[in-house]
Scaffold this active site. Structure first.
Site, PDB file in Angstrom:
ATOM      1  N   HIS A   6       0.832  -0.876   0.228  1.00  0.00           N
ATOM      2  CA  HIS A   6      -0.120  -0.157   0.149  1.00  0.00           C
ATOM      3  C   HIS A   6       0.873   1.618   0.057  1.00  0.00           C
ATOM      4  O   HIS A   6       1.558   1.092   0.368  1.00  0.00           O
ATOM      5  CB  HIS A   6      -1.134  -0.011   1.065  1.00  0.00           C
ATOM      6  CG  HIS A   6      -2.251  -0.684   0.746  1.00  0.00           C
ATOM      7  ND1 HIS A   6      -2.153  -2.132   1.443  1.00  0.00           N
ATOM      8  CD2 HIS A   6      -3.320  -0.415   0.517  1.00  0.00           C
ATOM      9  CE1 HIS A   6      -3.350  -2.879   1.291  1.00  0.00           C
ATOM     10  NE2 HIS A   6      -4.094  -2.031   0.607  1.00  0.00           N
TER      11      HIS A   6
ATOM     12  N   LYS B 204      -0.580   5.081   4.949  1.00  0.00           N
ATOM     13  CA  LYS B 204      -1.429   3.872   5.243  1.00  0.00           C
ATOM     14  C   LYS B 204      -0.832   3.746   6.156  1.00  0.00           C
ATOM     15  O   LYS B 204       0.287   3.668   7.019  1.00  0.00           O
ATOM     16  CB  LYS B 204      -1.537   2.752   4.903  1.00  0.00           C
ATOM     17  CG  LYS B 204      -2.189   1.568   5.454  1.00  0.00           C
ATOM     18  CD  LYS B 204      -2.809   0.371   3.914  1.00  0.00           C
ATOM     19  CE  LYS B 204      -4.028  -0.075   4.615  1.00  0.00           C
ATOM     20  NZ  LYS B 204      -4.966   0.187   5.364  1.00  0.00           N
TER      21      LYS B 204
HETATM   22  N1  LIG Z   1     -12.927  -0.794   2.993  1.00  0.00           N
HETATM   23  C1  LIG Z   1     -12.188  -0.378   1.928  1.00  0.00           C
HETATM   24  O1  LIG Z   1     -12.491  -1.297   0.980  1.00  0.00           O
HETATM   25  C2  LIG Z   1     -11.134   0.448   1.939  1.00  0.00           C
HETATM   26  C3  LIG Z   1     -10.887   0.910   3.233  1.00  0.00           C
HETATM   27  N2  LIG Z   1     -10.283   2.030   3.154  1.00  0.00           N
HETATM   28  C4  LIG Z   1      -9.800   2.022   4.792  1.00  0.00           C
HETATM   29  O2  LIG Z   1      -9.963   3.571   5.274  1.00  0.00           O
HETATM   30  C5  LIG Z   1      -9.912   4.351   6.019  1.00  0.00           C
HETATM   31  C6  LIG Z   1      -9.909   5.772   5.054  1.00  0.00           C
HETATM   32  O3  LIG Z   1      -8.935   5.304   4.306  1.00  0.00           O
HETATM   33  P1  LIG Z   1      -8.158   6.744   3.838  1.00  0.00           P
HETATM   34  O4  LIG Z   1      -9.542   8.129   3.256  1.00  0.00           O
HETATM   35  O5  LIG Z   1      -7.067   6.811   2.919  1.00  0.00           O
HETATM   36  O6  LIG Z   1      -7.025   7.987   4.929  1.00  0.00           O
HETATM   37  P2  LIG Z   1      -7.790   9.101   5.200  1.00  0.00           P
HETATM   38  O7  LIG Z   1      -6.676   9.819   5.970  1.00  0.00           O
HETATM   39  O8  LIG Z   1      -6.975  10.378   3.333  1.00  0.00           O
HETATM   40  O9  LIG Z   1      -8.993  10.199   5.085  1.00  0.00           O
HETATM   41  C7  LIG Z   1      -9.220   9.831   6.758  1.00  0.00           C
HETATM   42  C8  LIG Z   1     -10.357  10.704   6.837  1.00  0.00           C
HETATM   43  O10 LIG Z   1     -10.592  10.889   7.990  1.00  0.00           O
HETATM   44  C9  LIG Z   1     -10.499  12.313   9.084  1.00  0.00           C
HETATM   45  N3  LIG Z   1     -10.623  12.020  10.944  1.00  0.00           N
HETATM   46  C10 LIG Z   1      -9.945  11.412  11.861  1.00  0.00           C
HETATM   47  N4  LIG Z   1     -10.722  12.026  12.311  1.00  0.00           N
HETATM   48  C11 LIG Z   1     -12.144  11.478  12.778  1.00  0.00           C
HETATM   49  C12 LIG Z   1     -14.052  11.518  12.872  1.00  0.00           C
HETATM   50  N5  LIG Z   1     -13.201  11.289  14.513  1.00  0.00           N
HETATM   51  N6  LIG Z   1     -14.573  10.888  12.510  1.00  0.00           N
HETATM   52  C13 LIG Z   1     -14.217  11.223  10.949  1.00  0.00           C
HETATM   53  N7  LIG Z   1     -13.745  11.233  10.204  1.00  0.00           N
HETATM   54  C14 LIG Z   1     -12.465  11.831  11.655  1.00  0.00           C
HETATM   55  C15 LIG Z   1      -8.920  12.607   9.073  1.00  0.00           C
HETATM   56  O11 LIG Z   1      -9.578  14.038   9.443  1.00  0.00           O
HETATM   57  C16 LIG Z   1      -8.619  12.175   7.428  1.00  0.00           C
HETATM   58  O12 LIG Z   1      -9.581  13.414   6.597  1.00  0.00           O
HETATM   59  C17 LIG Z   1      -8.970   3.762   6.457  1.00  0.00           C
HETATM   60  O13 LIG Z   1      -8.922   2.712   8.163  1.00  0.00           O
HETATM   61  C18 LIG Z   1      -8.218   3.058   4.972  1.00  0.00           C
HETATM   62  O14 LIG Z   1      -7.832   1.766   5.532  1.00  0.00           O
HETATM   63  C19 LIG Z   1      -9.603   2.760   2.270  1.00  0.00           C
HETATM   64  C20 LIG Z   1     -10.077   1.997   1.222  1.00  0.00           C
HETATM   65  C21 LIG Z   1     -10.626   0.870   0.361  1.00  0.00           C
HETATM   66  O1  LIG Z   2      -5.517   2.316   3.660  1.00  0.00           O
HETATM   67  C1  LIG Z   2      -6.157   1.824   2.334  1.00  0.00           C
HETATM   68  O2  LIG Z   2      -6.074   2.305   1.078  1.00  0.00           O
HETATM   69  C2  LIG Z   2      -7.043   0.279   2.165  1.00  0.00           C
HETATM   70  N1  LIG Z   2      -6.411  -0.154   2.998  1.00  0.00           N
HETATM   71  C3  LIG Z   2      -7.828  -1.397   2.966  1.00  0.00           C
HETATM   72  C4  LIG Z   2      -7.466  -2.508   4.023  1.00  0.00           C
HETATM   73  O3  LIG Z   2      -6.470  -2.275   4.478  1.00  0.00           O
HETATM   74  O4  LIG Z   2      -6.916  -3.830   3.617  1.00  0.00           O
HETATM   75  C5  LIG Z   2      -8.249  -1.859   1.541  1.00  0.00           C
HETATM   76  C6  LIG Z   2      -7.559  -1.363   0.068  1.00  0.00           C
HETATM   77  O5  LIG Z   2      -6.645  -1.944   0.475  1.00  0.00           O
HETATM   78  C7  LIG Z   2      -6.841  -0.303   0.203  1.00  0.00           C
END
Ligand SMILES: NC(=O)C1=CN([C@@H]2O[C@H](COP(=O)(O)OP(=O)(O)OC[C@H]3O[C@@H](n4cnc5c(N)ncnc54)[C@H](O)[C@@H]3O)[C@@H](O)[C@H]2O)C=CC1
Ligand SMILES: O=C(O)C1=N[C@H](C(=O)O)C[C@H](O)C1
Length: 233
Positions: free
Chosen positions: A131, A135
């Protein structure tokens, strides 16, 4: 559909674009510094925030009778509490470590392959995830799902991050540039290797799956998975 976004980072912004393309409305963008939330104007909430924020966001939605989709990874020590709360409140909740259609097909392949490899102890399984460098959690939620599905069908009883230990599936986590998410499951023997791999080219597939899950959950009660949403059996 009126959608509230919990977390307006990389994924929140990608989900906003996807939701607007599918004719939905974003009625709230709740990030770290947001204050009051008017739940009466929200049909469904989508949480892609931080490991330490996800459970609080999910609880708030369930307490306010709002269906909640969460893709945040790294908070699963509280998953059972979220399930209990959802049942108590007769709410609706989906968590998926990965919302993309491709990865959910990959999960099915991984489970099937692990059944075929059952008892073939000349093969050692290993999982690798790559990743982007921003992350926060390791291993990825997706890698954990892959490992747990292998554990269900094999003599392995746990996984271990970046280490080899007897009886444990080694998961290697790499953080390279802006890689959206690459997952590999390999079975290695002295004579050959069998490898399955999923490579995300960008975040659009994750966002699309999350919005499809949000559309699907409206009017339902219970705790669901992407297998339910995608009707995978
Ligand atoms: N399940 C899936 O398909 C996927 C999961 N993810 C996961 O999603 C999460 C977010 O990923 P990204 O957007 O890349 O991270 P990012 O760091 O770009 O965004 C996270 C956001 O959450 C905000 N935040 C912090 N405290 C908060 C609160 N109490 N309430 C609401 N927002 C708050 C931050 O200020 C930031 O803007 C990670 O845990 C990642 O692993 C990411 C991509 C796909
Ligand atoms: O943090 C990410 O970017 C992603 N998080 C998810 C994970 O932890 O598996 C899904 C995806 O791979 C992207």
């Amino acid at each position: 559909m009126k959608i509230a976004l919990f977390g307006y980072g990389k994924m929140g912004q990608m989900i906003e674009r996807t939701a607007l393309d599918r004719d939905h409305t974003i009625v709230a963008k709740i990030d770290i510094d947001s204050q009051e939330i008017d739940f009466s104007n929200i049909d469904v909430a989508i949480d892609f925030s931080l490991p330490e924020a996800a459970f609080g966001n999910i609880s708030k939605c369930l307490d306010n009778n709002t269906p909640i989709i969460s893709g945040t990874t790294g908070w699963l020590n509280k998953y059972d509490d979220a399930v209990t709360l959802c049942k108590e409140k007769q709410g609706a909740f989906i968590y998926a470590s990965n919302f993309s259609l491709g990865v959910n097909i990959f999960f099915e392949l991984n489970a099937h392959l692990s059944k075929m490899m059952q008892g073939l102890e000349q093969y050692q399984v290993a999982i690798e995830e790559i990743h982007h460098t921003q992350k926060l959690d390791a291993p990825s939620g997706t890698a954990i799902t892959l490992a747990e599905d292998v554990i269900k069908n094999s003599h392995y009883n746990a996984w271990k991050l970046n280490q080899k230990e007897q009886g444990h599936i080694p998961i290697t986590s790499k953080r390279i540039g802006s890689t959206p998410g690459t997952h590999t499951v390999a079975y290695n023997s002295l004579v050959d290797d069998i490898t399955i791999k999923h490579t995300a080219h960008n975040r659009a597939g994750f966002a699309q799956g999350a919005v499809i899950a949000a559309e699907w959950i409206i009017g339902k009660t219970g705790v669901f998975t992407m297998r339910d949403v995608l009707n995978l059996g």
